[in-house]
Design a protein around this motif. Structure first.
Motif, short mmCIF file in Angstrom:
data_model
loop_
_atom_site.label_atom_id
_atom_site.label_comp_id
_atom_site.label_asym_id
_atom_site.label_seq_id
_atom_site.Cartn_x
_atom_site.Cartn_y
_atom_site.Cartn_z
N GLU A 28 -8.28 -9.02 8.50
CA GLU A 28 -7.11 -9.16 7.56
C GLU A 28 -5.68 -8.47 7.90
O GLU A 28 -4.67 -9.02 7.72
N THR A 29 -6.12 -7.26 8.24
CA THR A 29 -4.58 -6.37 8.42
C THR A 29 -4.91 -5.69 9.53
O THR A 29 -6.05 -5.45 10.11
N SER A 30 -3.89 -5.11 10.18
CA SER A 30 -3.98 -4.24 11.54
C SER A 30 -4.47 -2.95 11.35
O SER A 30 -5.18 -2.58 12.09
N GLN A 31 -4.44 -2.55 9.98
CA GLN A 31 -4.87 -1.36 9.61
C GLN A 31 -6.35 -1.20 9.65
O GLN A 31 -7.20 -0.62 10.14
N HIS A 70 -5.06 -10.33 12.34
CA HIS A 70 -4.60 -9.45 13.34
C HIS A 70 -5.42 -8.80 14.22
O HIS A 70 -6.65 -8.46 13.70
N ASP A 91 7.30 -2.81 7.96
CA ASP A 91 6.24 -3.82 7.80
C ASP A 91 6.60 -4.46 6.66
O ASP A 91 6.42 -5.87 6.60
N ALA A 140 2.23 2.12 3.34
CA ALA A 140 2.84 1.05 4.11
C ALA A 140 4.25 1.48 4.65
O ALA A 140 4.81 2.21 3.96
N GLU A 155 0.74 -1.19 0.05
CA GLU A 155 0.10 0.12 -0.09
C GLU A 155 0.91 1.29 -0.05
O GLU A 155 1.98 1.16 0.63
N GLN A 209 5.57 -16.34 10.83
CA GLN A 209 4.49 -15.94 10.01
C GLN A 209 3.99 -17.11 9.26
O GLN A 209 4.18 -17.87 8.43
N GLU A 241 7.57 -8.48 5.92
CA GLU A 241 6.71 -9.13 5.25
C GLU A 241 7.84 -9.98 4.02
O GLU A 241 7.34 -11.17 3.65
N GLY A 257 -12.83 -6.97 5.25
CA GLY A 257 -11.61 -7.54 5.98
C GLY A 257 -11.71 -7.83 7.20
O GLY A 257 -10.84 -8.40 8.01
#
Length: 973
Positions: A295-298, A219, A24, A20, A17, A213, A28, A245
């Protein structure tokens, strides 16, 4: 968007993103040496990487900003030189220096330090110590006090400047050792062996919880209360659940209500059960309201903002003095609250302690003078650089795996089973590497969050607390108000000593009884008086531990004892000065001596029946003598020339001391287990439930096993803290691993050695040699007959495993101690005070410690150094403050200041070795005692410098300035 990054000389193409973070994206892509400290302002530095050769905080850079730059992580620096048939160039000079110097403790910040050092030495191959400290100042470390990392960088610089083949001497700097008792000779124990885990940590290998991972990992985030005390009237999660998400949103209405305690302690937990995973009432700013998995921390963070909550605010108790006032709001009014001992939620009382030894009334009546004073100690944070982090998932056998950064894996399993509705046998807890804990990870704090979400989604869930959450929602040191009253004769004999404590456990009662009990037991037990009073001490310790609407207090290294020594040692200094007696002589005259009962052992045992115990080894007098000599007490104390700074009348120097006592394990309760088996090549697997959180316990336990088995430490492969595979151990707390778990290791090793000797007799017989098993010596990887013939342990292993009368040579052992031999220490400090501003600069801290026989001097010195640094912060700058509504002032490591490498005073450790016969190699504890003395010693030094009497730590410039201002007003008046 597509990114192209140049990382460690390799071009990496990836999708990310636009927003990002570089950190991170690096993780990844598998560059896991870059760590997250949970911060948002880049203050911890654990995420440091090199960009075009310069250190940058990867959490503060967008990944897109790194395009066109050369990135370097520690994975590129070097690796293990032996990789089967493949050979590499090995570790670079900086990595090697970190390994050999003992610089690696928890290892979480080690890769960042190595990169910062590399950048420095690339531009300045011959730096000064101050330049090294400045280079490391962007990386915070809570374990080492930076002493050994600085030594490592200076040594690496020397190595890099040296001609090939030139000798540069040892990288290790051994602490000074003084033997008070005769110490038996050993080959491995007592030597500064290299830590068994150092190599993997300097490489940045994936050793920590968040480094695993798994595909499909969700998350987790937690919605936290914005108010200090309220009932939840309604909670609407529909918008959050509808967000693309989002996999799950849980509230108190979605999961079973099971009452428990988060305190990671042995069964039965010595405290009230007053916690549920999610409740319809919140009790502090930061309390849990809802769990989200996405799905993501965001996405998870965005979902938190979509949850609508209506609160009915209730009156809040922020000041502990209000908790038991008539009409005070009841914080715990839930019907399923389970009392322990004298807890009384209707009075906001989590625990009560009443200990009376002898008769203080009689002692006060016989005193020539009585001294009284109130002292206050603050709430402070452990500030481990790795936040709390947990990963949960179902394994192939439908068992729940909890991979978590914990000090107490077996307690986690036992305590989580009823909360999750699973039997113990269906839970496996794995403790990987821990990035510091200091007691905060003795709490079963977040494992239920991830586990509930895994149960509801069926998917792996990772929950990593932010730095703000660590401050507002984890645990901390108990703040206390302490009233001292002491009776003395004019010759300095203490006739009676009384401590009354009001302790603030916060919103939940985890560790309420036991922490505060230790406050009295370990501090007030040190001073028994002299003469007839020594034979029958008069001591009183009374404490009320109350609930407030502030974040819960809990376990913090030292476990209540630093809170006792701030008032006690400040009080002792005041008395000595008022009587006109030497502060050192006054302390030695009244402290505990060998052959005397630890007075509290006759009256208290953490809520169980007391077990009277005689203290056999006391090296305190020699600690005082050695520390005084090292700091120059005789030349400085009372010397007006030393106290002044020529040409600068506003600057004053001072010198101070504190004598302290800690404990070693919890007698008749805590148990550790170990198993050892031999392998085909004569090496050994050592399996222990004990938890190494950077203390070096894996190394020390390997040393003990190696000593008994006659091999090198490298021949003992340690695997620790997995509830499926390792024997039970209560965990890493109470300074017990070397003493309890170490004794279990020695017991198992002795049994394995017995089996090896028996097998050796058979092999000697094959050579026509008749040998008695008890005459066989195990040494240098061989079994030796009295005539000098030998067989290797590899030959013995092959014979046992493959050739005849086959058997697995192995043993399992456990140990519970009837003893808790206390370590002792004398802490000395010198300070420089600016009387115009109140600024205090601590110049030197020296601690002389009686920890029994020191198993690994360099590693033990690292423990002392790191502990002193934490105690330094407790003395001069660290505190957590709340406004009248319970809102916290400190939420990160910018506003909550811990010392950087370039701010540290000189630190020296001296070990006074006594031989404690209750341990197989004479050891006692060292991990917690350095937390006890620095703050009061600094306070006493400030008093010595300028007369400013500070009763409430930390000793801030404002407090010193005000105290001096008040003195001046009094003198003028």
């Amino acid at each position: 968007m597509k990114l192209t990054l140049l990382i460690n000389q390799a071009l990496i193409e990836c999708e990310a993103e636009p927003t990002a973070r570089l950190l991170d994206v690096l993780r990844e892509q598998g560059y896991l040496s870059a760590k997250s400290g949970g911060c948002v302002r880049g203050e911890c530095g654990a995420c440091t990487v090199l960009m075009d050769g310069k250190p940058v905080n990867s959490c503060m850079f967008l990944a897109v900003q790194a395009q066109g730059h050369f990135l370097e992580t520690v994975e590129a620096r070097g690796d293990n030189p032996q990789q089967g048939w493949k050979r590499s160039t090995g570790f670079d000079a900086i990595q090697q220096a970190f390994i050999e110097s003992g610089s690696v403790q928890c290892g979480y910040c080690t890769p960042a330090m190595i990169l910062a050092a590399r950048a420095l030495l690339a531009s300045n191959p011959n730096p000064t110590e101050q330049q090294v400290r400045e280079a490391l100042s962007g990386v915070l470390c809570r374990c080492t006090a930076y002493v050994k990392p600085v030594q490592a960088v200076l040594k690496a610089a020397e190595l890099m400047r040296a001609e090939p083949g030139a000798s540069t001497g040892s990288t290790k700097e051994e602490p000074r050792m003084v033997d008070l008792d005769e110490i038996p000779a050993t080959l491995t124990v007592g030597k500064s062996e290299t830590k068994v885990d150092a190599a993997k940590l300097v490489q940045g290998n994936p050793a920590f919880t968040a480094d695993l991972q798994l595909a499909g990992t969700l998350h987790a985030k937690v919605l936290r209360s914005p108010v200090a005390h309220a009932r939840i009237l309604s909670i609407n999660v529909e918008k959050a659940r509808a967000l693309p998400g989002v996999a799950a949103v849980l509230t108190w209405q979605d999961i079973p209500r099971v009452i428990y305690s988060t305190a990671g302690q042995s069964d039965p937990i010595p405290g009230p059960l007053d916690m549920v995973s999610l409740d319809n009432k919140v009790r502090f700013v930061g309390d849990r309201v809802a769990f989200v998995a996405a799905e993501t921390s965001q996405i998870a963070e965005e979902a938190l903002g979509l949850i609508e909550v209506a609160y009915e605010e209730l009156p809040a108790i922020i000041d502990m003095r209000d908790a038991m006032r008539p009409g005070a709001v009841q914080i715990h009014d839930e019907p399923d609250y389970v009392n322990f001992d004298k807890s009384d939620p209707s009075q906001n009382l989590a625990a009560e302690i009443r200990i009376d030894i002898g008769s203080v009334e009689k002692g006060f009546a016989e005193a020539d003078r009585i001294f009284e004073q109130e002292y206050v100690v603050p709430k402070v944070q452990q500030a481990h650089i790795e936040p709390h982090v947990t990963l949960t998932y179902w394994d192939e056998d439908d068992r729940l795996v909890i991979r978590t950064s914990t000090q107490v894996p077996f307690h986690v399993r036992r305590q989580m089973a009823p909360v999750l509705g699973l039997p113990v046998k269906r839970i496996r807890v794995v403790k990987p590497r821990i990035g510091g804990g200091f007691g905060n990870k003795q709490e079963v704090l977040i494992e239920d969050v991830a586990a509930h979400l895994t149960i509801v989604t069926g998917r792996p869930v990772l929950y990593e607390m932010s730095r703000e959450e660590e401050f507002i929602a984890s645990r901390s040191r108990h703040p206390m108000r302490v009233r001292m009253k002491t009776g003395v004769k004019l010759d300095g004999t203490i006739t009676a000593n009384e401590m009354k404590v009001l302790s603030d456990t916060g919103a939940y009662g985890c560790h309420a009884l036991t922490v505060t009990g230790n406050t009295g037991q370990k501090s007030m037990g040190l001073y028994v008086g002299d003469g007839e009073y020594r034979k029958s001490p008069n001591i009183r310790f009374h404490a009320d531990i109350v609930y407030t609407n502030t974040p819960p207090s809990g376990a913090y290294r030292g476990y209540g004892v630093p809170q006792g020594y701030w008032p006690l040692e400040r009080h002792m200094e005041h008395i000595a000065r008022a009587l006109g007696v030497d502060p050192l002589e006054f302390r030695i005259k009244n402290t505990l001596r060998p052959g005397e009962y630890q007075p509290f052992s006759t009256a208290w045992n953490e809520g169980r029946e007391p077990s009277p115990e005689i203290v056999e080894t006391v090296g305190l007098t020699e600690c005082v003598r050695q520390g005084a000599r090292a700091i120059g007490w005789a030349e400085k104390f009372g010397n007006p020339v030393w106290h002044s700074v020529p040409g600068k009348p506003h600057l004053r120097r001072g010198i101070g001391v504190a004598t302290v006592m800690q404990g070693t394990a919890i007698p008749y309760l805590d148990m550790g287990g170990a198993s050892i088996k031999i392998n085909d090549d004569g090496s050994f697997n050592l399996l222990v439930g004990a938890t190494d959180l950077g203390t070096g316990s894996d190394t020390v336990l390997a040393q003990m096993a190696a000593e008994v088995l006659g091999v090198g430490v490298g021949d003992v492969v340690v695997y620790s803290s997995d509830t499926d595979f390792t024997p039970f151990d209560k965990g890493a707390y109470a300074s017990s691993t070397t003493y309890i778990s170490g004794t279990a290791v020695v017991k198992a090793a002795k049994e394995v050695a017995r089996q090896i000797r028996q097998r050796a007799v058979m092999l000697f017989a094959d050579q026509g040699l008749e040998v008695e098993a008890d005459k066989v010596l195990l040494r240098d990887g061989c079994a030796w007959a009295p005539d000098g013939k030998s067989v290797t342990l590899a030959e013995i292993a092959l014979d046992a495993l493959h050739h005849r009368k086959q058997e697995q040579i192995m043993a399992v052992a456990s140990y519970v101690s009837p003893s808790s031999p206390p370590p002792f220490a004398a802490q000395f400090a010198t300070v420089l005070v600016d009387t115009g501003t109140g600024q205090v600069t601590v110049e030197e801290l020296i601690m002389a410690v009686d920890g029994g026989v020191i198993m690994n001097p360099v590693a033990a010195a690292g423990q002392i150094e790191g502990g002193i640094a934490q105690a330094l912060g407790y003395g001069v700058c660290e505190e957590m403050v709340y406004d009248p509504h319970g809102q916290p002032r400190e939420k990160d490591l910018v506003d909550y200041h811990i010392f950087r490498a370039d701010e540290m005073p000189a630190i020296e450790t001296i070990f006074v070795q006594t031989y404690e016969k209750t341990h197989p190699f004479g050891a006692k504890a060292v991990a917690e005692i350095p937390l006890d003395g620095a703050a009061p010693a600094i306070g006493n030094a400030v008093l010595d410098a300028c007369g400013a009497e500070i009763f409430n730590n930390p000793i801030t410039p404002e407090k010193v300035w005000k105290a001096l201002h008040d003195i001046n007003k009094t003198e003028v008046g």
